[in-house]
Design a protein around this motif. Structure first.
Motif, PDB file in Angstrom:
ATOM      1  N   MET A 142     -10.013 -14.910  11.352  1.00 43.13           N
ATOM      2  CA  MET A 142      -9.769 -15.830  10.245  1.00 43.13           C
ATOM      3  C   MET A 142     -10.401 -15.335   8.948  1.00 43.13           C
ATOM      4  N   THR A 143     -11.597 -14.770   9.042  1.00 45.05           N
ATOM      5  CA  THR A 143     -12.268 -14.283   7.837  1.00 45.05           C
ATOM      6  C   THR A 143     -11.528 -13.099   7.229  1.00 45.05           C
ATOM      7  N   SER A 144     -11.065 -12.169   8.061  1.00 44.93           N
ATOM      8  CA  SER A 144     -10.353 -10.996   7.548  1.00 44.93           C
ATOM      9  C   SER A 144      -8.997 -11.395   6.966  1.00 44.93           C
ATOM     10  N   MET A 145      -8.352 -12.435   7.520  1.00 41.57           N
ATOM     11  CA  MET A 145      -7.107 -12.922   6.916  1.00 41.57           C
ATOM     12  C   MET A 145      -7.388 -13.586   5.562  1.00 41.57           C
ATOM     13  N   LEU A 146      -8.515 -14.286   5.462  1.00 41.74           N
ATOM     14  CA  LEU A 146      -8.896 -14.887   4.182  1.00 41.74           C
ATOM     15  C   LEU A 146      -9.167 -13.786   3.150  1.00 41.74           C
ATOM     16  N   VAL A 147      -9.800 -12.703   3.581  1.00 42.67           N
ATOM     17  CA  VAL A 147     -10.021 -11.562   2.686  1.00 42.67           C
ATOM     18  C   VAL A 147      -8.680 -11.005   2.202  1.00 42.67           C
ATOM     19  N   LEU A 148      -7.685 -10.959   3.101  1.00 41.82           N
ATOM     20  CA  LEU A 148      -6.354 -10.478   2.717  1.00 41.82           C
ATOM     21  C   LEU A 148      -5.748 -11.369   1.630  1.00 41.82           C
ATOM     22  N   LEU A 149      -5.932 -12.678   1.762  1.00 38.73           N
ATOM     23  CA  LEU A 149      -5.443 -13.598   0.735  1.00 38.73           C
ATOM     24  C   LEU A 149      -6.088 -13.297  -0.613  1.00 38.73           C
ATOM     25  N   PHE A 150      -7.398 -13.044  -0.608  1.00 43.18           N
ATOM     26  CA  PHE A 150      -8.097 -12.720  -1.852  1.00 43.18           C
ATOM     27  C   PHE A 150      -7.638 -11.368  -2.409  1.00 43.18           C
ATOM     28  N   LEU A 151      -7.333 -10.424  -1.523  1.00 47.49           N
ATOM     29  CA  LEU A 151      -6.833  -9.119  -1.973  1.00 47.49           C
ATOM     30  C   LEU A 151      -5.500  -9.286  -2.701  1.00 47.49           C
ATOM     31  N   TYR A 152      -4.614 -10.102  -2.132  1.00 42.47           N
ATOM     32  CA  TYR A 152      -3.339 -10.366  -2.804  1.00 42.47           C
ATOM     33  C   TYR A 152      -3.576 -10.996  -4.180  1.00 42.47           C
ATOM     34  N   ALA A 153      -4.459 -11.997  -4.222  1.00 43.61           N
ATOM     35  CA  ALA A 153      -4.738 -12.661  -5.494  1.00 43.61           C
ATOM     36  C   ALA A 153      -5.293 -11.667  -6.514  1.00 43.61           C
ATOM     37  N   GLY A 154      -6.166 -10.771  -6.061  1.00 39.85           N
ATOM     38  CA  GLY A 154      -6.726  -9.769  -6.952  1.00 39.85           C
ATOM     39  C   GLY A 154      -5.667  -8.815  -7.477  1.00 39.85           C
ATOM     40  N   PHE A 155      -4.746  -8.400  -6.606  1.00 38.29           N
ATOM     41  CA  PHE A 155      -3.683  -7.484  -7.039  1.00 38.29           C
ATOM     42  C   PHE A 155      -2.776  -8.158  -8.066  1.00 38.29           C
ATOM     43  N   ILE A 156      -2.404  -9.408  -7.793  1.00 35.45           N
ATOM     44  CA  ILE A 156      -1.537 -10.133  -8.727  1.00 35.45           C
ATOM     45  C   ILE A 156      -2.227 -10.295 -10.078  1.00 35.45           C
ATOM     46  N   ALA A 157      -3.520 -10.625 -10.057  1.00 32.77           N
ATOM     47  CA  ALA A 157      -4.260 -10.773 -11.309  1.00 32.77           C
ATOM     48  C   ALA A 157      -4.391  -9.428 -12.032  1.00 32.77           C
ATOM     49  N   LEU A 158      -4.590  -8.358 -11.254  1.00 28.88           N
ATOM     50  CA  LEU A 158      -4.764  -7.025 -11.842  1.00 28.88           C
ATOM     51  C   LEU A 158      -3.498  -6.551 -12.540  1.00 28.88           C
TER      52      LEU A 158
ATOM     53  N   TYR B 183      -6.036   0.374  -5.812  1.00 31.90           N
ATOM     54  CA  TYR B 183      -6.446  -0.910  -5.233  1.00 31.90           C
ATOM     55  C   TYR B 183      -5.564  -1.253  -4.032  1.00 31.90           C
ATOM     56  N   ALA B 184      -4.244  -1.054  -4.178  1.00 34.18           N
ATOM     57  CA  ALA B 184      -3.309  -1.361  -3.090  1.00 34.18           C
ATOM     58  C   ALA B 184      -3.571  -0.487  -1.875  1.00 34.18           C
ATOM     59  N   VAL B 185      -3.814   0.797  -2.101  1.00 37.20           N
ATOM     60  CA  VAL B 185      -4.048   1.725  -0.985  1.00 37.20           C
ATOM     61  C   VAL B 185      -5.374   1.430  -0.293  1.00 37.20           C
ATOM     62  N   VAL B 186      -6.432   1.243  -1.064  1.00 40.55           N
ATOM     63  CA  VAL B 186      -7.746   0.982  -0.486  1.00 40.55           C
ATOM     64  C   VAL B 186      -7.758  -0.353   0.262  1.00 40.55           C
ATOM     65  N   GLY B 187      -7.044  -1.344  -0.265  1.00 42.55           N
ATOM     66  CA  GLY B 187      -7.003  -2.649   0.390  1.00 42.55           C
ATOM     67  C   GLY B 187      -6.395  -2.615   1.771  1.00 42.55           C
ATOM     68  N   ALA B 188      -5.613  -1.568   2.071  1.00 44.24           N
ATOM     69  CA  ALA B 188      -4.990  -1.447   3.385  1.00 44.24           C
ATOM     70  C   ALA B 188      -6.012  -1.245   4.495  1.00 44.24           C
ATOM     71  N   VAL B 189      -7.252  -0.918   4.141  1.00 47.23           N
ATOM     72  CA  VAL B 189      -8.311  -0.780   5.146  1.00 47.23           C
ATOM     73  C   VAL B 189      -8.489  -2.087   5.919  1.00 47.23           C
TER      74      VAL B 189
ATOM     75  N   ALA C 204       0.828  -1.208   0.000  1.00 51.24           N
ATOM     76  CA  ALA C 204       0.000   0.000   0.000  1.00 51.24           C
ATOM     77  C   ALA C 204       0.863   1.260   0.000  1.00 51.24           C
ATOM     78  N   ILE C 205       1.967   1.236   0.754  1.00 50.09           N
ATOM     79  CA  ILE C 205       2.885   2.382   0.769  1.00 50.09           C
ATOM     80  C   ILE C 205       3.485   2.590  -0.615  1.00 50.09           C
ATOM     81  N   ALA C 206       3.872   1.483  -1.257  1.00 50.69           N
ATOM     82  CA  ALA C 206       4.411   1.584  -2.619  1.00 50.69           C
ATOM     83  C   ALA C 206       3.371   2.146  -3.578  1.00 50.69           C
TER      84      ALA C 206
END
Length: 259
Positions: A141-157, A177-183, A87-89
């Motif tokens: 656990m759910t918020s960590m799973l969301v983080l996994l999906f966020l990473y997958a989305g960024f890589i795909a994007l 996307y990276a900045v907003v995902g930091a929420v 997100a900083i990057a």
């Protein structure tokens, strides 16, 4: 009229920042630093894991199962820390268009996703004998799973983007996307406080630790070791991306000359 005061300082700071972002200067630092980070990181992980498995007592409640914390906690830390760095990057890309910010974001994404997955896997292994279930849809656990999906989305994007645009810069959409995902990061951190769940409360805070000191010191070794290894992986990936960019640029020049 010569600029003075804060404006001149801001200009100089920006020039200095971009000077250090020069790929050649970055590589001059990253090449010798990578093996040191790798070697020291692996050594600390080995010492911490051996100590955690053989030298410290089992937890008085969870017994031997709790020893998985020496991998689980660093994995959780680096999963969240990886997205914070990403997100900083992204923010630096949006505001200053820093030459290496997009390359750094791409380099962080894959190891960040890997450590997030490792956190979820080790958490499930820990949870089965402790809670009697592999998975529970609680806040942590759910918020960590969301983080996994966020990473997958960024890589795909970013997978379809031209690695050469702006010297490896991110598109505006990927940076946002990276900045907003930091929420999601503070949600993960505070989830065990905000919602009642099977997951235990915060064990290590600024005010101290609820983990006994006899169990805690190997965790410091593995946490530092995995962090150094994470840094080495990021540097290796940044070097690889820069090399790919240079090869692609050289091929385009050759194609233009032949054309």
């Amino acid at each position: 009229m010569q600029s003075t005061g804060p404006a001149r300082v801001a200009v100089l700071d920006r020039k200095s920042m971009h000077a250090y972002a020069n790929p050649t200067r970055f590589l001059a630092i990253a090449r010798p630093l990578t093996p040191w980070l790798t070697g020291l990181g692996l050594l600390l992980i080995l010492i911490g894991c051996v100590a955690g498995l053989t030298m410290v007592p089992g937890d008085y409640k969870q017994g031997e199962t709790a020893r998985i914390l020496y991998v689980h906690v660093p994995a959780a830390w680096l999963g969240m820390g990886g997205w914070t760095s990403l997100a900083i990057a992204g923010l630096v890309q949006l505001v200053w268009r820093h030459p290496l910010s997009g390359i750094a974001a791409r380099a962080v994404a894959v190891p960040g996703m890997m450590f997030t997955a490792l956190c979820l896997i080790t958490g499930s292994i820990w949870g089965k004998p402790t809670w009697g279930t592999w998975w529970e849809w609680d806040g942590r656990m759910t918020s960590m799973l969301v983080l996994l999906f966020l990473y997958a989305g960024f890589i795909a994007l970013t997978a379809g983007e031209d690695a050469q645009r702006g010297g490896g810069s991110l598109s505006r959409g990927a940076a946002i996307y990276a900045v907003v995902g930091a929420v999601n990061i503070p949600i993960i951190n505070r989830s065990v406080v905000w919602w009642n769940s099977l997951h235990q409360g915060p064990s290590i805070t600024l005010g101290g630790s609820s983990i006994d000191g006899a169990l805690l010191w190997p965790l410091g070794l593995t946490l530092l070791g995995f962090s150094l290894l994470f840094g080495a992986i990021v540097l290796m990936r940044m070097r690889a991306i820069i090399a790919e960019n240079r090869v692609a640029a050289r091929m385009r020049r050759l194609a233009d000359e032949e054309g």
